[in-house]
Motif scaffolding. Sequence first.
Motif, PDB file in Angstrom:
ATOM      1  N   ASP A  30      36.008  59.589  63.168  1.00  0.00           N
ATOM      2  CA  ASP A  30      35.491  58.276  61.886  1.00  0.00           C
ATOM      3  C   ASP A  30      34.042  57.752  62.527  1.00  0.00           C
ATOM      4  OD1 ASP A  30      37.702  58.814  60.561  1.00  0.00           O
ATOM      5  OD2 ASP A  30      38.721  57.162  61.292  1.00  0.00           O
ATOM      6  N   PHE A  34      32.160  63.059  62.379  1.00  0.00           N
ATOM      7  CA  PHE A  34      31.661  63.182  60.893  1.00  0.00           C
ATOM      8  C   PHE A  34      30.544  62.400  60.748  1.00  0.00           C
ATOM      9  CE2 PHE A  34      32.800  62.795  56.309  1.00  0.00           C
ATOM     10  CZ  PHE A  34      32.558  64.012  55.936  1.00  0.00           C
ATOM     11  N   LEU A  38      27.326  64.373  58.620  1.00  0.00           N
ATOM     12  CA  LEU A  38      26.668  63.694  57.674  1.00  0.00           C
ATOM     13  C   LEU A  38      25.334  63.651  57.730  1.00  0.00           C
ATOM     14  CD1 LEU A  38      29.354  61.551  56.123  1.00  0.00           C
ATOM     15  CD2 LEU A  38      29.007  63.850  55.407  1.00  0.00           C
ATOM     16  N   THR A  58      40.584  65.106  54.084  1.00  0.00           N
ATOM     17  CA  THR A  58      39.646  63.914  54.318  1.00  0.00           C
ATOM     18  C   THR A  58      38.350  64.051  53.969  1.00  0.00           C
ATOM     19  OG1 THR A  58      41.372  62.507  55.632  1.00  0.00           O
ATOM     20  CG2 THR A  58      39.164  61.858  55.556  1.00  0.00           C
ATOM     21  N   ASN A  59      37.737  65.071  54.825  1.00  0.00           N
ATOM     22  CA  ASN A  59      36.170  65.379  54.973  1.00  0.00           C
ATOM     23  C   ASN A  59      35.935  65.893  53.497  1.00  0.00           C
ATOM     24  OD1 ASN A  59      36.554  64.181  57.436  1.00  0.00           O
ATOM     25  ND2 ASN A  59      35.710  66.085  58.361  1.00  0.00           N
ATOM     26  N   ARG A  61      37.112  65.902  50.745  1.00  0.00           N
ATOM     27  CA  ARG A  61      36.889  64.662  49.661  1.00  0.00           C
ATOM     28  C   ARG A  61      35.567  63.881  49.744  1.00  0.00           C
ATOM     29  NH1 ARG A  61      41.011  63.450  46.626  1.00  0.00           N
ATOM     30  NH2 ARG A  61      40.610  61.208  46.322  1.00  0.00           N
ATOM     31  N   THR A  62      35.131  63.614  51.060  1.00  0.00           N
ATOM     32  CA  THR A  62      33.684  62.983  50.967  1.00  0.00           C
ATOM     33  C   THR A  62      32.639  63.767  50.427  1.00  0.00           C
ATOM     34  OG1 THR A  62      34.475  61.877  53.165  1.00  0.00           O
ATOM     35  CG2 THR A  62      31.899  62.111  52.741  1.00  0.00           C
ATOM     36  N   ARG A  65      32.591  63.434  46.768  1.00  0.00           N
ATOM     37  CA  ARG A  65      32.075  62.123  46.303  1.00  0.00           C
ATOM     38  C   ARG A  65      30.537  61.999  46.563  1.00  0.00           C
ATOM     39  NH1 ARG A  65      36.730  60.109  49.303  1.00  0.00           N
ATOM     40  NH2 ARG A  65      38.262  59.252  47.791  1.00  0.00           N
ATOM     41  N   MET A  66      29.871  63.299  47.269  1.00  0.00           N
ATOM     42  CA  MET A  66      28.629  63.224  47.400  1.00  0.00           C
ATOM     43  C   MET A  66      28.075  64.143  46.260  1.00  0.00           C
ATOM     44  SD  MET A  66      28.333  64.120  51.583  1.00  0.00           S
ATOM     45  CE  MET A  66      26.857  64.014  51.583  1.00  0.00           C
TER      46      MET A  66
END
Length: 260
Positions: A30, A34, A38, A58-59, A61-62, A65-66
Amino acid sequence: MQKTDVAKHWNENADQWTRDVRAGFDVYRDKFTFPAFLDALPAIKGLDVIDFGCGEGTNTRTFARMGARVTGIDLSIRMIQHARRTEEADPLGIRYQVASYSDHCGMPDASFDAVLSTMALMDGPDFPGAMREAYRLLRPGGFILFSVLHPCFITPGLGWEKDDEGRTTGLRVARYFDRSSFTEHWRFGNRPKDEDVLPFSVPRFPRTISDYLNAVASAGFMITQIGEPQPSHAACEAVPRFSRWRDLGGFLLLVTARRA
Protein backbone atom coordinates in the motif's frame (compact mmCIF):
# COMPACT_ATOMS: atom_id res chain seq x y z
CA MET A 1 9.39 -27.27 -6.46
CA GLN A 2 6.87 -27.49 -9.29
CA LYS A 3 4.00 -25.26 -10.42
CA THR A 4 1.52 -27.65 -8.83
CA ASP A 5 3.22 -27.06 -5.47
CA VAL A 6 3.07 -23.30 -5.98
CA ALA A 7 -0.64 -23.49 -6.81
CA LYS A 8 -1.31 -25.59 -3.71
CA HIS A 9 0.43 -23.10 -1.42
CA TRP A 10 -1.41 -20.11 -2.86
CA ASN A 11 -4.76 -21.89 -2.78
CA GLU A 12 -4.16 -22.47 0.93
CA ASN A 13 -3.06 -18.86 1.44
CA ALA A 14 -5.86 -17.31 -0.61
CA ASP A 15 -8.65 -16.74 1.90
CA GLN A 16 -6.48 -15.19 4.62
CA TRP A 17 -4.39 -13.29 2.07
CA THR A 18 -7.49 -11.73 0.52
CA ARG A 19 -8.87 -10.68 3.90
CA ASP A 20 -5.52 -9.23 5.00
CA VAL A 21 -4.81 -7.31 1.80
CA ARG A 22 -8.27 -5.81 1.69
CA ALA A 23 -8.06 -4.91 5.40
CA GLY A 24 -4.89 -2.89 4.77
CA PHE A 25 -2.39 -5.16 6.49
CA ASP A 26 -0.05 -5.28 3.46
CA VAL A 27 1.62 -1.94 4.18
CA TYR A 28 4.56 -2.73 1.91
CA ARG A 29 2.17 -2.93 -1.04
CA ASP A 30 0.00 0.00 0.00
CA LYS A 31 2.73 2.50 0.90
CA PHE A 32 5.79 1.39 -1.06
CA THR A 33 5.86 -1.28 -3.73
CA PHE A 34 2.62 -0.50 -5.58
CA PRO A 35 3.02 3.30 -5.52
CA ALA A 36 6.55 2.80 -6.89
CA PHE A 37 5.14 0.56 -9.63
CA LEU A 38 2.53 3.16 -10.59
CA ASP A 39 5.23 5.85 -10.73
CA ALA A 40 7.07 3.75 -13.33
CA LEU A 41 3.96 2.81 -15.31
CA PRO A 42 3.35 4.59 -18.64
CA ALA A 43 -0.18 5.66 -19.51
CA ILE A 44 -2.36 2.60 -20.09
CA LYS A 45 -5.72 4.22 -20.83
CA GLY A 46 -7.28 2.47 -23.81
CA LEU A 47 -4.69 -0.33 -23.86
CA ASP A 48 -5.23 -4.08 -23.69
CA VAL A 49 -3.36 -5.15 -20.55
CA ILE A 50 -2.69 -8.53 -18.95
CA ASP A 51 -1.72 -8.84 -15.28
CA PHE A 52 0.63 -11.79 -14.64
CA GLY A 53 0.06 -13.28 -11.18
CA CYS A 54 -2.95 -11.09 -10.43
CA GLY A 55 -3.86 -12.81 -7.16
CA GLU A 56 -7.15 -11.62 -5.67
CA GLY A 57 -7.23 -8.66 -8.03
CA THR A 58 -6.60 -5.55 -5.92
CA ASN A 59 -3.87 -4.20 -8.20
CA THR A 60 -5.65 -5.45 -11.30
CA ARG A 61 -8.65 -3.32 -10.43
CA THR A 62 -6.43 -0.24 -10.18
CA PHE A 63 -5.22 -0.87 -13.74
CA ALA A 64 -8.83 -1.12 -14.92
CA ARG A 65 -9.73 2.14 -13.16
CA MET A 66 -6.85 3.77 -15.07
CA GLY A 67 -8.76 3.08 -18.27
CA ALA A 68 -7.17 -0.15 -19.48
CA ARG A 69 -9.01 -3.20 -20.78
CA VAL A 70 -7.63 -5.76 -18.34
CA THR A 71 -7.19 -9.51 -18.13
CA GLY A 72 -5.78 -11.12 -14.99
CA ILE A 73 -4.22 -14.57 -14.80
CA ASP A 74 -3.10 -16.51 -11.77
CA LEU A 75 -2.14 -20.10 -11.00
CA SER A 76 -4.37 -20.22 -7.91
CA ILE A 77 -8.02 -21.04 -8.53
CA ARG A 78 -8.91 -19.75 -5.05
CA MET A 79 -7.31 -16.38 -5.77
CA ILE A 80 -9.16 -16.13 -9.08
CA GLN A 81 -12.43 -17.00 -7.34
CA HIS A 82 -11.95 -14.08 -4.96
CA ALA A 83 -11.10 -11.78 -7.87
CA ARG A 84 -14.16 -12.86 -9.84
CA ARG A 85 -16.50 -12.36 -6.88
CA THR A 86 -15.30 -8.77 -6.52
CA GLU A 87 -15.69 -8.21 -10.26
CA GLU A 88 -19.25 -9.54 -10.10
CA ALA A 89 -20.08 -7.23 -7.18
CA ASP A 90 -18.43 -4.16 -8.73
CA PRO A 91 -17.85 -4.70 -12.45
CA LEU A 92 -14.88 -3.02 -14.12
CA GLY A 93 -14.82 -5.21 -17.22
CA ILE A 94 -11.94 -7.39 -16.03
CA ARG A 95 -11.59 -10.93 -17.35
CA TYR A 96 -9.92 -13.40 -14.99
CA GLN A 97 -8.45 -16.77 -15.96
CA VAL A 98 -6.72 -19.57 -14.07
CA ALA A 99 -3.41 -19.98 -15.89
CA SER A 100 0.34 -20.09 -15.35
CA TYR A 101 2.17 -17.01 -16.55
CA SER A 102 5.08 -19.15 -17.68
CA ASP A 103 3.07 -21.49 -19.96
CA HIS A 104 0.90 -20.87 -23.01
CA CYS A 105 -2.18 -19.34 -21.37
CA GLY A 106 -4.50 -20.10 -24.29
CA MET A 107 -4.83 -16.53 -25.54
CA PRO A 108 -3.77 -15.67 -29.10
CA ASP A 109 -0.40 -14.25 -30.04
CA ALA A 110 -0.14 -10.44 -30.01
CA SER A 111 -3.30 -9.97 -27.93
CA PHE A 112 -2.03 -7.23 -25.62
CA ASP A 113 -0.33 -3.85 -25.56
CA ALA A 114 1.17 -4.32 -22.09
CA VAL A 115 2.10 -7.09 -19.68
CA LEU A 116 2.18 -5.99 -16.04
CA SER A 117 3.22 -7.96 -12.98
CA THR A 118 3.50 -6.71 -9.41
CA MET A 119 5.60 -8.72 -6.95
CA ALA A 120 4.65 -12.08 -8.46
CA LEU A 121 7.33 -13.26 -10.89
CA MET A 122 9.84 -14.10 -8.13
CA ASP A 123 7.34 -16.67 -6.79
CA GLY A 124 7.25 -18.89 -9.88
CA PRO A 125 9.78 -21.58 -10.85
CA ASP A 126 10.16 -20.66 -14.55
CA PHE A 127 11.00 -16.99 -15.04
CA PRO A 128 12.43 -17.45 -18.57
CA GLY A 129 9.15 -19.12 -19.52
CA ALA A 130 7.24 -16.12 -18.19
CA MET A 131 9.30 -13.78 -20.36
CA ARG A 132 8.72 -15.92 -23.45
CA GLU A 133 4.97 -15.97 -22.79
CA ALA A 134 4.94 -12.20 -22.24
CA TYR A 135 6.76 -11.68 -25.54
CA ARG A 136 4.30 -13.97 -27.36
CA LEU A 137 1.29 -12.12 -25.98
CA LEU A 138 2.54 -8.62 -26.80
CA ARG A 139 1.91 -6.73 -29.98
CA PRO A 140 4.91 -5.10 -31.70
CA GLY A 141 5.85 -2.01 -29.70
CA GLY A 142 4.16 -3.34 -26.58
CA PHE A 143 5.87 -3.30 -23.21
CA ILE A 144 6.30 -5.30 -20.04
CA LEU A 145 6.74 -3.77 -16.59
CA PHE A 146 7.33 -6.02 -13.61
CA SER A 147 8.40 -5.65 -10.01
CA VAL A 148 10.19 -8.28 -7.93
CA LEU A 149 12.10 -8.43 -4.68
CA HIS A 150 15.57 -7.02 -5.36
CA PRO A 151 17.72 -10.13 -5.96
CA CYS A 152 20.96 -8.47 -4.85
CA PHE A 153 19.65 -7.75 -1.37
CA ILE A 154 16.79 -10.18 -0.67
CA THR A 155 18.98 -13.28 -0.61
CA PRO A 156 18.56 -16.61 1.19
CA GLY A 157 21.11 -15.46 3.77
CA LEU A 158 19.65 -12.02 4.47
CA GLY A 159 20.07 -10.65 7.99
CA TRP A 160 20.08 -7.30 9.75
CA GLU A 161 23.12 -6.10 11.69
CA LYS A 162 22.48 -4.29 14.97
CA ASP A 163 24.62 -2.31 17.39
CA ASP A 164 24.79 -2.82 21.17
CA GLU A 165 21.71 -0.65 21.65
CA GLY A 166 19.69 -2.76 19.21
CA ARG A 167 19.68 -0.17 16.44
CA THR A 168 19.80 -1.56 12.90
CA THR A 169 23.09 -0.52 11.33
CA GLY A 170 23.49 -2.70 8.25
CA LEU A 171 22.17 -5.42 6.01
CA ARG A 172 23.97 -8.75 5.68
CA VAL A 173 23.68 -10.31 2.22
CA ALA A 174 24.72 -13.94 1.94
CA ARG A 175 24.25 -16.99 -0.31
CA TYR A 176 23.57 -14.75 -3.33
CA PHE A 177 24.30 -17.59 -5.76
CA ASP A 178 22.20 -20.16 -3.88
CA ARG A 179 19.28 -20.79 -6.22
CA SER A 180 17.70 -23.54 -4.12
CA SER A 181 13.95 -23.09 -3.88
CA PHE A 182 12.36 -23.02 -0.43
CA THR A 183 9.10 -22.16 1.29
CA GLU A 184 9.02 -19.09 3.50
CA HIS A 185 6.52 -18.79 6.35
CA TRP A 186 5.41 -15.35 7.51
CA ARG A 187 2.44 -13.13 8.23
CA PHE A 188 1.89 -9.43 7.74
CA GLY A 189 3.95 -7.67 10.37
CA ASN A 190 1.42 -5.07 11.44
CA ARG A 191 -1.21 -7.55 12.53
CA PRO A 192 -1.89 -7.63 16.29
CA LYS A 193 0.71 -9.97 17.82
CA ASP A 194 -1.84 -11.97 19.82
CA GLU A 195 -4.02 -12.83 16.82
CA ASP A 196 -4.31 -16.53 16.09
CA VAL A 197 -3.50 -16.41 12.37
CA LEU A 198 -1.66 -19.12 10.51
CA PRO A 199 1.42 -17.85 8.63
CA PHE A 200 1.39 -17.81 4.87
CA SER A 201 3.44 -20.44 3.05
CA VAL A 202 5.17 -18.62 0.20
CA PRO A 203 7.37 -20.50 -2.30
CA ARG A 204 10.61 -18.70 -3.13
CA PHE A 205 12.88 -19.16 -6.14
CA PRO A 206 16.08 -17.16 -5.57
CA ARG A 207 17.75 -15.70 -8.65
CA THR A 208 20.61 -13.36 -9.40
CA ILE A 209 20.10 -10.07 -11.18
CA SER A 210 21.71 -11.58 -14.29
CA ASP A 211 19.15 -14.41 -14.19
CA TYR A 212 16.38 -11.82 -14.43
CA LEU A 213 17.89 -9.46 -16.97
CA ASN A 214 19.32 -12.13 -19.27
CA ALA A 215 15.94 -13.90 -19.39
CA VAL A 216 14.27 -10.65 -20.41
CA ALA A 217 16.82 -10.08 -23.17
CA SER A 218 16.83 -13.72 -24.32
CA ALA A 219 13.07 -13.61 -24.84
CA GLY A 220 13.65 -10.84 -27.41
CA PHE A 221 12.87 -7.74 -25.35
CA MET A 222 14.83 -4.51 -25.34
CA ILE A 223 15.27 -3.35 -21.73
CA THR A 224 14.41 0.35 -21.52
CA GLN A 225 14.39 1.14 -17.79
CA ILE A 226 15.66 -0.35 -14.53
CA GLY A 227 14.29 1.05 -11.27
CA GLU A 228 15.47 0.57 -7.69
CA PRO A 229 13.06 2.83 -5.82
CA GLN A 230 13.42 3.73 -2.17
CA PRO A 231 10.49 4.21 0.18
CA SER A 232 9.42 7.84 0.32
CA HIS A 233 10.05 9.94 3.42
CA ALA A 234 6.29 9.96 4.02
CA ALA A 235 6.19 6.16 3.84
CA CYS A 236 9.09 5.91 6.31
CA GLU A 237 7.28 8.23 8.70
CA ALA A 238 4.13 6.12 8.43
CA VAL A 239 6.03 2.81 8.72
CA PRO A 240 9.37 3.47 10.48
CA ARG A 241 10.85 0.07 9.60
CA PHE A 242 10.83 1.14 5.94
CA SER A 243 13.80 3.39 6.71
CA ARG A 244 16.02 0.28 6.61
CA TRP A 245 15.15 -0.07 2.94
CA ARG A 246 15.73 3.60 2.32
CA ASP A 247 19.16 3.81 3.97
CA LEU A 248 20.72 0.34 4.13
CA GLY A 249 19.65 -1.83 1.22
CA GLY A 250 17.42 -2.19 -1.81
CA PHE A 251 14.07 -3.98 -1.49
CA LEU A 252 12.51 -3.54 -4.91
CA LEU A 253 13.57 -4.03 -8.53
CA LEU A 254 11.47 -2.67 -11.41
CA VAL A 255 12.16 -3.64 -15.03
CA THR A 256 10.57 -2.12 -18.13
CA ALA A 257 11.20 -3.65 -21.56
CA ARG A 258 9.69 -3.36 -25.03
CA ARG A 259 8.97 -5.73 -27.86
CA ALA A 260 10.31 -4.53 -31.18
